[in-house]
Write a protein that holds these residues in place. Structure first.
Motif, PDB file in Angstrom:
ATOM      1  N   LYS A 238      30.887  42.932  22.243  1.00 26.18           N
ATOM      2  CA  LYS A 238      30.855  41.566  22.788  1.00 26.18           C
ATOM      3  C   LYS A 238      32.141  41.241  23.535  1.00 26.18           C
ATOM      4  O   LYS A 238      32.119  40.632  24.605  1.00 26.18           O
ATOM      5  CB  LYS A 238      30.636  40.562  21.661  1.00 26.18           C
ATOM      6  CG  LYS A 238      29.233  40.564  21.077  1.00 26.18           C
ATOM      7  CD  LYS A 238      29.098  39.509  19.996  1.00 26.18           C
ATOM      8  CE  LYS A 238      27.695  39.475  19.419  1.00 26.18           C
ATOM      9  NZ  LYS A 238      27.573  38.457  18.339  1.00 26.18           N
ATOM     10  N   GLU A 239      33.256  41.669  22.970  1.00 21.72           N
ATOM     11  CA  GLU A 239      34.530  41.420  23.640  1.00 21.72           C
ATOM     12  C   GLU A 239      34.605  42.158  24.967  1.00 21.72           C
ATOM     13  O   GLU A 239      35.113  41.630  25.962  1.00 21.72           O
ATOM     14  CB  GLU A 239      35.685  41.853  22.724  1.00 21.72           C
ATOM     15  CG  GLU A 239      35.882  40.966  21.515  1.00 21.72           C
ATOM     16  CD  GLU A 239      36.353  39.575  21.893  1.00 21.72           C
ATOM     17  OE1 GLU A 239      37.020  39.439  22.936  1.00 21.72           O
ATOM     18  OE2 GLU A 239      36.040  38.630  21.151  1.00 21.72           O
ATOM     19  N   THR A 240      34.083  43.395  24.986  1.00 25.90           N
ATOM     20  CA  THR A 240      34.083  44.152  26.240  1.00 25.90           C
ATOM     21  C   THR A 240      33.230  43.475  27.292  1.00 25.90           C
ATOM     22  O   THR A 240      33.634  43.325  28.456  1.00 25.90           O
ATOM     23  CB  THR A 240      33.574  45.582  25.990  1.00 25.90           C
ATOM     24  OG1 THR A 240      34.368  46.204  24.970  1.00 25.90           O
ATOM     25  CG2 THR A 240      33.647  46.404  27.262  1.00 25.90           C
ATOM     26  N   VAL A 241      32.020  43.052  26.886  1.00 25.56           N
ATOM     27  CA  VAL A 241      31.133  42.359  27.826  1.00 25.56           C
ATOM     28  C   VAL A 241      31.769  41.056  28.297  1.00 25.56           C
ATOM     29  O   VAL A 241      31.691  40.700  29.485  1.00 25.56           O
ATOM     30  CB  VAL A 241      29.767  42.100  27.167  1.00 25.56           C
ATOM     31  CG1 VAL A 241      28.892  41.224  28.057  1.00 25.56           C
ATOM     32  CG2 VAL A 241      29.066  43.413  26.870  1.00 25.56           C
ATOM     33  N   LYS A 242      32.406  40.357  27.393  1.00 24.23           N
ATOM     34  CA  LYS A 242      33.044  39.105  27.756  1.00 24.23           C
ATOM     35  C   LYS A 242      34.179  39.335  28.748  1.00 24.23           C
ATOM     36  O   LYS A 242      34.359  38.577  29.710  1.00 24.23           O
ATOM     37  CB  LYS A 242      33.574  38.414  26.490  1.00 24.23           C
ATOM     38  CG  LYS A 242      34.166  37.046  26.741  1.00 24.23           C
ATOM     39  CD  LYS A 242      34.615  36.408  25.443  1.00 24.23           C
ATOM     40  CE  LYS A 242      35.226  35.038  25.683  1.00 24.23           C
ATOM     41  NZ  LYS A 242      35.692  34.419  24.406  1.00 24.23           N
ATOM     42  N   THR A 243      34.932  40.407  28.526  1.00 22.14           N
ATOM     43  CA  THR A 243      36.028  40.721  29.451  1.00 22.14           C
ATOM     44  C   THR A 243      35.505  41.042  30.842  1.00 22.14           C
ATOM     45  O   THR A 243      36.029  40.570  31.857  1.00 22.14           O
ATOM     46  CB  THR A 243      36.843  41.899  28.905  1.00 22.14           C
ATOM     47  OG1 THR A 243      37.321  41.574  27.593  1.00 22.14           O
ATOM     48  CG2 THR A 243      38.023  42.200  29.812  1.00 22.14           C
ATOM     49  N   SER A 248      34.380  39.515  36.484  1.00 26.26           N
ATOM     50  CA  SER A 248      33.423  39.305  37.576  1.00 26.26           C
ATOM     51  C   SER A 248      33.430  37.859  38.046  1.00 26.26           C
ATOM     52  O   SER A 248      33.352  37.586  39.248  1.00 26.26           O
ATOM     53  CB  SER A 248      32.020  39.705  37.113  1.00 26.26           C
ATOM     54  OG  SER A 248      31.607  38.903  36.011  1.00 26.26           O
ATOM     55  N   LYS A 249      33.541  36.930  37.106  1.00 23.54           N
ATOM     56  CA  LYS A 249      33.616  35.525  37.497  1.00 23.54           C
ATOM     57  C   LYS A 249      34.856  35.254  38.334  1.00 23.54           C
ATOM     58  O   LYS A 249      34.809  34.518  39.325  1.00 23.54           O
ATOM     59  CB  LYS A 249      33.617  34.628  36.250  1.00 23.54           C
ATOM     60  CG  LYS A 249      32.273  34.515  35.559  1.00 23.54           C
ATOM     61  CD  LYS A 249      32.359  33.572  34.374  1.00 23.54           C
ATOM     62  CE  LYS A 249      31.020  33.429  33.691  1.00 23.54           C
ATOM     63  NZ  LYS A 249      31.100  32.517  32.504  1.00 23.54           N
ATOM     64  N   HIS A 250      35.941  35.869  37.939  1.00 21.97           N
ATOM     65  CA  HIS A 250      37.172  35.692  38.705  1.00 21.97           C
ATOM     66  C   HIS A 250      37.025  36.267  40.114  1.00 21.97           C
ATOM     67  O   HIS A 250      37.468  35.660  41.098  1.00 21.97           O
ATOM     68  CB  HIS A 250      38.327  36.372  37.973  1.00 21.97           C
ATOM     69  CG  HIS A 250      39.635  36.275  38.694  1.00 21.97           C
ATOM     70  ND1 HIS A 250      40.335  35.090  38.820  1.00 21.97           N
ATOM     71  CD2 HIS A 250      40.377  37.232  39.330  1.00 21.97           C
ATOM     72  CE1 HIS A 250      41.441  35.314  39.512  1.00 21.97           C
ATOM     73  NE2 HIS A 250      41.489  36.593  39.831  1.00 21.97           N
ATOM     74  N   PHE A 251      36.363  37.435  40.220  1.00 21.76           N
ATOM     75  CA  PHE A 251      36.168  38.049  41.533  1.00 21.76           C
ATOM     76  C   PHE A 251      35.272  37.180  42.408  1.00 21.76           C
ATOM     77  O   PHE A 251      35.568  36.949  43.587  1.00 21.76           O
ATOM     78  CB  PHE A 251      35.554  39.440  41.352  1.00 21.76           C
ATOM     79  CG  PHE A 251      35.215  40.115  42.640  1.00 21.76           C
ATOM     80  CD1 PHE A 251      36.210  40.655  43.442  1.00 21.76           C
ATOM     81  CD2 PHE A 251      33.891  40.206  43.050  1.00 21.76           C
ATOM     82  CE1 PHE A 251      35.889  41.280  44.639  1.00 21.76           C
ATOM     83  CE2 PHE A 251      33.570  40.829  44.238  1.00 21.76           C
ATOM     84  CZ  PHE A 251      34.581  41.366  45.032  1.00 21.76           C
ATOM     85  N   GLU A 256      34.441  33.332  46.836  1.00 25.37           N
ATOM     86  CA  GLU A 256      33.990  32.016  47.281  1.00 25.37           C
ATOM     87  C   GLU A 256      35.126  31.221  47.918  1.00 25.37           C
ATOM     88  O   GLU A 256      34.952  30.561  48.945  1.00 25.37           O
ATOM     89  CB  GLU A 256      33.407  31.244  46.097  1.00 25.37           C
ATOM     90  CG  GLU A 256      32.059  31.768  45.627  1.00 25.37           C
ATOM     91  CD  GLU A 256      31.535  30.975  44.446  1.00 25.37           C
ATOM     92  OE1 GLU A 256      32.287  30.119  43.947  1.00 25.37           O
ATOM     93  OE2 GLU A 256      30.392  31.213  44.036  1.00 25.37           O
ATOM     94  N   GLU A 257      36.295  31.287  47.314  1.00 29.46           N
ATOM     95  CA  GLU A 257      37.425  30.577  47.887  1.00 29.46           C
ATOM     96  C   GLU A 257      37.770  31.100  49.278  1.00 29.46           C
ATOM     97  O   GLU A 257      38.021  30.329  50.208  1.00 29.46           O
ATOM     98  CB  GLU A 257      38.637  30.700  46.959  1.00 29.46           C
ATOM     99  CG  GLU A 257      38.528  29.877  45.689  1.00 29.46           C
ATOM    100  CD  GLU A 257      39.779  29.990  44.845  1.00 29.46           C
ATOM    101  OE1 GLU A 257      40.626  30.852  45.161  1.00 29.46           O
ATOM    102  OE2 GLU A 257      39.918  29.203  43.890  1.00 29.46           O
TER     103      GLU A 257
END
Length: 367
Positions: A238-243, A248-251, A256-257
Protein backbone atom coordinates in the motif's frame (compact mmCIF):
# COMPACT_ATOMS: atom_id res chain seq x y z
CA UNK A 1 31.33 11.65 37.70
CA UNK A 2 30.81 11.08 34.01
CA UNK A 3 34.10 11.68 32.24
CA UNK A 4 34.44 14.07 29.32
CA UNK A 5 36.82 13.83 26.42
CA UNK A 6 39.40 16.58 26.39
CA UNK A 7 38.66 19.16 23.72
CA UNK A 8 40.99 20.49 21.08
CA UNK A 9 43.12 23.56 21.52
CA UNK A 10 40.63 25.68 19.59
CA UNK A 11 37.78 24.43 21.76
CA UNK A 12 39.63 25.15 24.98
CA UNK A 13 40.54 28.59 23.71
CA UNK A 14 36.91 29.40 22.88
CA UNK A 15 35.78 28.23 26.33
CA UNK A 16 38.31 30.30 28.26
CA UNK A 17 36.72 33.72 27.52
CA UNK A 18 33.35 32.33 28.48
CA UNK A 19 34.74 31.29 31.88
CA UNK A 20 36.18 34.74 32.35
CA UNK A 21 32.88 36.39 31.47
CA UNK A 22 30.90 34.23 33.87
CA UNK A 23 33.46 34.75 36.61
CA UNK A 24 33.58 31.10 37.70
CA UNK A 25 34.41 27.55 36.64
CA UNK A 26 32.12 25.52 34.43
CA UNK A 27 29.42 23.50 36.13
CA UNK A 28 30.07 19.78 36.03
CA UNK A 29 27.46 17.06 35.68
CA UNK A 30 25.70 16.05 38.86
CA UNK A 31 26.90 12.80 40.39
CA UNK A 32 24.39 9.95 40.62
CA UNK A 33 22.53 9.67 43.91
CA UNK A 34 23.78 7.28 46.57
CA UNK A 35 21.93 4.29 47.91
CA UNK A 36 20.96 4.58 51.54
CA UNK A 37 22.97 2.57 54.01
CA UNK A 38 21.39 -0.47 55.58
CA UNK A 39 22.11 0.88 59.04
CA UNK A 40 20.41 4.15 58.28
CA UNK A 41 21.59 7.75 58.48
CA UNK A 42 24.60 8.43 60.69
CA UNK A 43 25.64 11.93 61.69
CA UNK A 44 27.29 13.58 64.67
CA UNK A 45 24.89 16.50 64.41
CA UNK A 46 21.88 15.98 66.69
CA UNK A 47 18.67 15.53 64.77
CA UNK A 48 16.07 17.82 66.21
CA UNK A 49 12.43 17.81 65.19
CA UNK A 50 11.56 20.73 62.89
CA UNK A 51 8.37 22.48 61.99
CA UNK A 52 7.50 23.48 58.45
CA UNK A 53 7.86 27.15 59.36
CA UNK A 54 11.38 26.60 60.67
CA UNK A 55 12.36 24.63 57.60
CA UNK A 56 11.08 27.37 55.30
CA UNK A 57 13.23 29.92 57.18
CA UNK A 58 16.32 27.78 56.46
CA UNK A 59 16.94 26.54 59.98
CA UNK A 60 18.87 24.76 61.26
CA UNK A 61 21.84 26.04 59.28
CA UNK A 62 24.16 23.24 60.38
CA UNK A 63 22.32 20.52 58.41
CA UNK A 64 19.93 20.22 55.46
CA UNK A 65 16.24 19.41 55.85
CA UNK A 66 15.74 15.72 55.06
CA UNK A 67 12.66 15.23 52.88
CA UNK A 68 11.39 11.77 51.94
CA UNK A 69 9.31 10.87 48.83
CA UNK A 70 8.35 7.30 47.95
CA UNK A 71 6.65 5.52 45.08
CA UNK A 72 6.82 2.75 42.48
CA UNK A 73 8.29 4.92 39.69
CA UNK A 74 7.49 2.38 36.98
CA UNK A 75 8.19 3.67 33.46
CA UNK A 76 9.86 6.75 34.93
CA UNK A 77 8.42 9.81 33.16
CA UNK A 78 8.19 13.58 33.43
CA UNK A 79 5.36 13.43 35.97
CA UNK A 80 7.68 11.61 38.41
CA UNK A 81 10.50 14.07 37.73
CA UNK A 82 8.28 17.11 38.34
CA UNK A 83 7.04 15.70 41.65
CA UNK A 84 10.64 15.15 42.78
CA UNK A 85 11.59 18.64 41.62
CA UNK A 86 8.86 20.11 43.82
CA UNK A 87 10.02 18.03 46.79
CA UNK A 88 13.62 19.16 46.27
CA UNK A 89 12.60 22.85 46.19
CA UNK A 90 10.32 22.81 49.23
CA UNK A 91 12.95 24.40 51.47
CA UNK A 92 16.10 26.45 50.92
CA UNK A 93 18.38 23.58 51.97
CA UNK A 94 16.90 20.18 51.17
CA UNK A 95 18.32 16.68 51.08
CA UNK A 96 15.88 14.57 49.05
CA UNK A 97 15.53 10.87 49.89
CA UNK A 98 13.51 8.71 47.52
CA UNK A 99 12.12 5.33 48.57
CA UNK A 100 11.43 2.75 45.84
CA UNK A 101 9.28 -0.29 46.60
CA UNK A 102 10.47 -3.74 45.55
CA UNK A 103 8.84 -5.93 42.93
CA UNK A 104 7.45 -8.36 45.51
CA UNK A 105 5.76 -5.63 47.53
CA UNK A 106 4.45 -3.84 44.45
CA UNK A 107 3.02 -6.97 42.85
CA UNK A 108 1.27 -7.81 46.11
CA UNK A 109 -0.43 -4.46 46.72
CA UNK A 110 -0.66 -2.79 43.30
CA UNK A 111 0.03 -5.12 40.40
CA UNK A 112 2.56 -6.16 37.82
CA UNK A 113 5.22 -3.67 36.76
CA UNK A 114 6.84 -3.14 33.38
CA UNK A 115 10.29 -2.37 34.78
CA UNK A 116 12.08 -4.50 37.31
CA UNK A 117 13.10 -3.08 40.67
CA UNK A 118 16.74 -2.87 39.59
CA UNK A 119 15.74 -0.83 36.54
CA UNK A 120 13.60 1.45 38.68
CA UNK A 121 16.42 1.95 41.21
CA UNK A 122 18.80 2.79 38.39
CA UNK A 123 16.35 5.31 36.89
CA UNK A 124 16.05 7.16 40.21
CA UNK A 125 19.72 7.54 40.97
CA UNK A 126 20.21 9.40 37.68
CA UNK A 127 17.50 11.96 38.38
CA UNK A 128 19.11 15.34 39.03
CA UNK A 129 16.83 16.15 42.00
CA UNK A 130 17.54 12.96 43.97
CA UNK A 131 20.27 12.86 46.64
CA UNK A 132 19.68 9.41 48.10
CA UNK A 133 17.74 6.27 47.13
CA UNK A 134 16.24 3.79 49.59
CA UNK A 135 15.81 0.33 48.10
CA UNK A 136 12.98 -2.00 49.14
CA UNK A 137 11.08 0.87 50.76
CA UNK A 138 8.12 -0.04 53.00
CA UNK A 139 4.55 0.35 51.77
CA UNK A 140 3.49 2.13 54.95
CA UNK A 141 5.90 4.41 56.79
CA UNK A 142 6.45 3.38 60.36
CA UNK A 143 7.96 5.53 63.15
CA UNK A 144 11.00 3.24 63.23
CA UNK A 145 11.65 3.81 59.53
CA UNK A 146 11.36 7.59 59.92
CA UNK A 147 13.74 7.51 62.86
CA UNK A 148 16.23 5.24 61.10
CA UNK A 149 16.64 7.61 58.13
CA UNK A 150 16.26 10.81 60.19
CA UNK A 151 13.34 12.01 58.03
CA UNK A 152 11.97 15.46 58.77
CA UNK A 153 9.11 15.64 56.24
CA UNK A 154 7.32 13.40 53.75
CA UNK A 155 6.38 14.83 50.33
CA UNK A 156 3.51 13.46 48.28
CA UNK A 157 0.42 14.70 46.45
CA UNK A 158 -2.48 15.51 48.76
CA UNK A 159 -4.91 13.03 47.18
CA UNK A 160 -5.74 10.27 49.70
CA UNK A 161 -3.80 7.16 48.72
CA UNK A 162 -6.03 4.17 49.41
CA UNK A 163 -4.02 0.93 49.67
CA UNK A 164 -3.23 -2.01 51.91
CA UNK A 165 -6.65 -1.83 53.58
CA UNK A 166 -6.20 1.82 54.58
CA UNK A 167 -8.15 4.84 53.37
CA UNK A 168 -4.98 6.92 53.35
CA UNK A 169 -1.54 5.48 54.02
CA UNK A 170 -0.24 8.98 54.87
CA UNK A 171 -2.93 9.75 57.43
CA UNK A 172 -0.66 9.32 60.47
CA UNK A 173 2.08 11.39 58.75
CA UNK A 174 -0.38 14.22 58.22
CA UNK A 175 -1.48 13.97 61.84
CA UNK A 176 2.13 14.31 63.02
CA UNK A 177 2.65 17.51 61.01
CA UNK A 178 5.32 15.93 58.79
CA UNK A 179 3.41 15.92 55.51
CA UNK A 180 4.15 18.41 52.70
CA UNK A 181 1.91 18.33 49.61
CA UNK A 182 3.11 18.44 46.03
CA UNK A 183 1.11 18.88 42.81
CA UNK A 184 0.42 16.09 40.34
CA UNK A 185 1.13 16.57 36.65
CA UNK A 186 -2.08 16.08 34.70
CA UNK A 187 -2.10 14.19 31.43
CA UNK A 188 0.66 11.69 32.16
CA UNK A 189 1.05 8.73 34.47
CA UNK A 190 2.29 5.17 34.37
CA UNK A 191 -1.26 3.92 33.89
CA UNK A 192 -1.73 6.29 30.93
CA UNK A 193 1.42 4.98 29.26
CA UNK A 194 0.35 1.36 29.73
CA UNK A 195 -3.09 2.20 28.35
CA UNK A 196 -1.48 3.60 25.20
CA UNK A 197 0.53 0.42 24.75
CA UNK A 198 -2.52 -1.81 25.21
CA UNK A 199 -4.59 0.30 22.84
CA UNK A 200 -1.95 0.11 20.10
CA UNK A 201 -0.87 -3.43 20.94
CA UNK A 202 -1.04 -4.75 17.36
CA UNK A 203 1.09 -1.89 16.06
CA UNK A 204 3.80 -2.51 18.65
CA UNK A 205 3.77 -6.26 17.99
CA UNK A 206 4.15 -5.70 14.25
CA UNK A 207 6.92 -3.18 14.78
CA UNK A 208 8.88 -5.49 17.09
CA UNK A 209 8.49 -8.42 14.71
CA UNK A 210 10.00 -6.24 11.99
CA UNK A 211 12.88 -5.39 14.29
CA UNK A 212 13.80 -9.05 14.78
CA UNK A 213 11.88 -10.15 17.88
CA UNK A 214 10.43 -13.65 17.72
CA UNK A 215 6.85 -14.65 18.32
CA UNK A 216 7.84 -16.33 21.60
CA UNK A 217 9.48 -13.12 22.81
CA UNK A 218 6.22 -11.26 22.20
CA UNK A 219 4.04 -14.12 23.46
CA UNK A 220 2.30 -14.36 20.08
CA UNK A 221 0.94 -17.58 18.56
CA UNK A 222 2.21 -19.02 15.27
CA UNK A 223 -0.99 -18.21 13.36
CA UNK A 224 -1.07 -14.66 14.71
CA UNK A 225 2.55 -14.17 13.74
CA UNK A 226 1.86 -15.23 10.14
CA UNK A 227 -1.18 -13.00 10.02
CA UNK A 228 0.81 -10.03 11.27
CA UNK A 229 3.65 -10.63 8.80
CA UNK A 230 1.14 -10.87 5.93
CA UNK A 231 -0.43 -7.63 7.08
CA UNK A 232 3.01 -6.02 7.09
CA UNK A 233 3.54 -7.06 3.48
CA UNK A 234 0.14 -5.68 2.50
CA UNK A 235 0.95 -2.40 4.24
CA UNK A 236 4.27 -2.17 2.40
CA UNK A 237 2.50 -2.69 -0.91
CA UNK A 238 0.00 0.00 0.00
CA UNK A 239 2.82 2.38 0.81
CA UNK A 240 4.48 1.62 -2.52
CA UNK A 241 1.25 2.22 -4.43
CA UNK A 242 0.65 5.39 -2.47
CA UNK A 243 4.14 6.64 -3.26
CA UNK A 244 3.70 5.95 -6.98
CA UNK A 245 0.30 7.62 -6.94
CA UNK A 246 1.68 10.72 -5.25
CA UNK A 247 4.53 10.92 -7.77
CA UNK A 248 2.10 10.56 -10.69
CA UNK A 249 -0.15 13.23 -9.24
CA UNK A 250 2.81 15.52 -8.88
CA UNK A 251 3.83 14.87 -12.50
CA UNK A 252 0.31 15.49 -13.82
CA UNK A 253 0.05 18.63 -11.75
CA UNK A 254 3.34 19.94 -13.11
CA UNK A 255 2.26 19.16 -16.71
CA UNK A 256 -1.05 20.95 -16.15
CA UNK A 257 0.74 23.98 -14.77
CA UNK A 258 3.10 24.11 -17.77
CA UNK A 259 0.24 23.67 -20.28
CA UNK A 260 -1.78 26.40 -18.61
CA UNK A 261 1.24 28.64 -18.70
CA UNK A 262 1.75 27.98 -22.43
CA UNK A 263 -1.94 28.61 -23.16
CA UNK A 264 -1.81 31.84 -21.21
CA UNK A 265 1.26 33.00 -23.11
CA UNK A 266 -0.31 32.02 -26.45
CA UNK A 267 -3.45 33.99 -25.60
CA UNK A 268 -1.37 37.04 -24.70
CA UNK A 269 0.63 36.78 -27.95
CA UNK A 270 -2.54 36.30 -30.07
CA UNK A 271 -4.20 39.32 -28.46
CA UNK A 272 -1.09 41.36 -29.13
CA UNK A 273 -0.93 40.22 -32.79
CA UNK A 274 -4.63 40.98 -33.40
CA UNK A 275 -4.31 44.36 -31.72
CA UNK A 276 -1.30 45.28 -33.87
CA UNK A 277 -3.07 44.07 -37.03
CA UNK A 278 -6.17 46.16 -36.30
CA UNK A 279 -4.10 49.21 -35.45
CA UNK A 280 -2.41 49.03 -38.87
CA UNK A 281 -5.80 49.86 -40.57
CA UNK A 282 -6.55 52.76 -38.29
CA UNK A 283 -6.11 56.49 -39.03
CA UNK A 284 -2.50 56.39 -37.94
CA UNK A 285 -1.79 52.84 -39.06
CA UNK A 286 0.73 51.54 -41.56
CA UNK A 287 -1.88 50.77 -44.23
CA UNK A 288 -3.24 54.31 -44.15
CA UNK A 289 0.29 55.68 -44.47
CA UNK A 290 0.95 53.43 -47.51
CA UNK A 291 -2.26 54.64 -49.17
CA UNK A 292 -1.33 58.27 -48.59
CA UNK A 293 2.14 57.73 -50.00
CA UNK A 294 0.82 55.92 -53.10
CA UNK A 295 -1.70 58.73 -53.74
CA UNK A 296 1.02 61.30 -53.51
CA UNK A 297 3.19 59.36 -55.94
CA UNK A 298 0.33 59.16 -58.52
CA UNK A 299 -0.31 62.87 -58.24
CA UNK A 300 3.39 63.55 -58.74
CA UNK A 301 3.54 61.35 -61.88
CA UNK A 302 0.33 62.75 -63.58
CA UNK A 303 2.06 65.60 -65.70
CA UNK A 304 4.30 62.97 -67.30
CA UNK A 305 1.46 60.69 -68.40
CA UNK A 306 0.92 59.74 -72.16
CA UNK A 307 -1.16 62.25 -74.32
CA UNK A 308 -4.84 61.65 -74.86
CA UNK A 309 -5.83 60.12 -78.28
CA UNK A 310 -7.19 62.47 -80.97
CA UNK A 311 -10.91 62.56 -81.54
CA UNK A 312 -12.53 60.55 -84.31
CA UNK A 313 -12.53 61.95 -87.82
CA UNK A 314 -9.57 64.25 -87.22
CA UNK A 315 -6.56 63.74 -89.52
CA UNK A 316 -3.64 62.08 -87.93
CA UNK A 317 -1.14 62.98 -90.66
CA UNK A 318 -0.78 65.02 -93.84
CA UNK A 319 -1.39 63.51 -97.31
CA UNK A 320 1.48 61.47 -98.68
CA UNK A 321 1.05 62.55 -102.35
CA UNK A 322 1.88 66.02 -103.62
CA UNK A 323 -0.99 66.47 -106.08
CA UNK A 324 -4.17 68.04 -105.08
CA UNK A 325 -7.18 65.88 -104.82
CA UNK A 326 -9.54 65.79 -107.78
CA UNK A 327 -12.82 67.46 -107.41
CA UNK A 328 -15.68 65.29 -106.54
CA UNK A 329 -17.51 63.93 -109.59
CA UNK A 330 -21.17 63.91 -110.15
CA UNK A 331 -23.06 60.84 -109.36
CA UNK A 332 -23.95 60.18 -113.00
CA UNK A 333 -20.40 60.16 -114.24
CA UNK A 334 -19.17 57.61 -111.63
CA UNK A 335 -18.38 54.20 -112.97
CA UNK A 336 -20.27 51.28 -111.63
CA UNK A 337 -17.01 49.27 -111.36
CA UNK A 338 -15.60 51.50 -108.67
CA UNK A 339 -18.16 51.58 -105.96
CA UNK A 340 -15.47 52.56 -103.44
CA UNK A 341 -15.21 56.03 -104.95
CA UNK A 342 -18.85 56.81 -104.55
CA UNK A 343 -19.46 54.84 -101.36
CA UNK A 344 -20.41 56.75 -98.33
CA UNK A 345 -18.65 56.13 -95.03
CA UNK A 346 -20.56 54.09 -92.64
CA UNK A 347 -21.61 55.62 -89.37
CA UNK A 348 -18.76 55.78 -86.99
CA UNK A 349 -16.09 55.21 -89.67
CA UNK A 350 -13.19 57.56 -89.89
CA UNK A 351 -13.39 59.84 -93.02
CA UNK A 352 -9.67 60.07 -93.35
CA UNK A 353 -8.38 62.23 -96.33
CA UNK A 354 -5.66 59.77 -97.17
CA UNK A 355 -8.19 57.06 -97.62
CA UNK A 356 -10.26 59.14 -100.04
CA UNK A 357 -7.20 60.19 -102.00
CA UNK A 358 -5.98 56.64 -102.34
CA UNK A 359 -9.36 55.47 -103.52
CA UNK A 360 -9.57 58.29 -106.08
CA UNK A 361 -6.15 57.64 -107.45
CA UNK A 362 -6.90 53.97 -107.81
CA UNK A 363 -10.04 54.85 -109.78
CA UNK A 364 -8.06 57.13 -112.08
CA UNK A 365 -5.59 54.45 -112.79
CA UNK A 366 -8.30 52.03 -113.74
CA UNK A 367 -9.81 54.48 -116.13
Amino acid sequence: MVGRRRGSRATRGSQQPQQQRTGGPRKSLREPALFAKEAGYESEVPHEKLTIAQAKRGTPAIRPVRVYADGIFDLFHSGHARALMQAKNLFPNTHLIVGVCSDELTHRYKGYTVMTESERYEALIHCRYVDEVVRDAPWTLSPDFLKKHKIDFVAHDDIPYTSAGSEDVYKHIKGAGMFVATQRTDGISTSDLITRIVRDYDLYVRRNLQRGYTASDLNVSFIREKKIRLQNQVDRMKETVKTVEEKSKHFVHSVEEKSQDLIHKWEEKSREFISNFLESFGPGGAWHVIQEKSGRMLQALSPYASPVASPRGSPSSSPTRGRSPSPPSSPSSQSPRSPRSSATYPKGASAHPSTSLSSTSEGDDDE
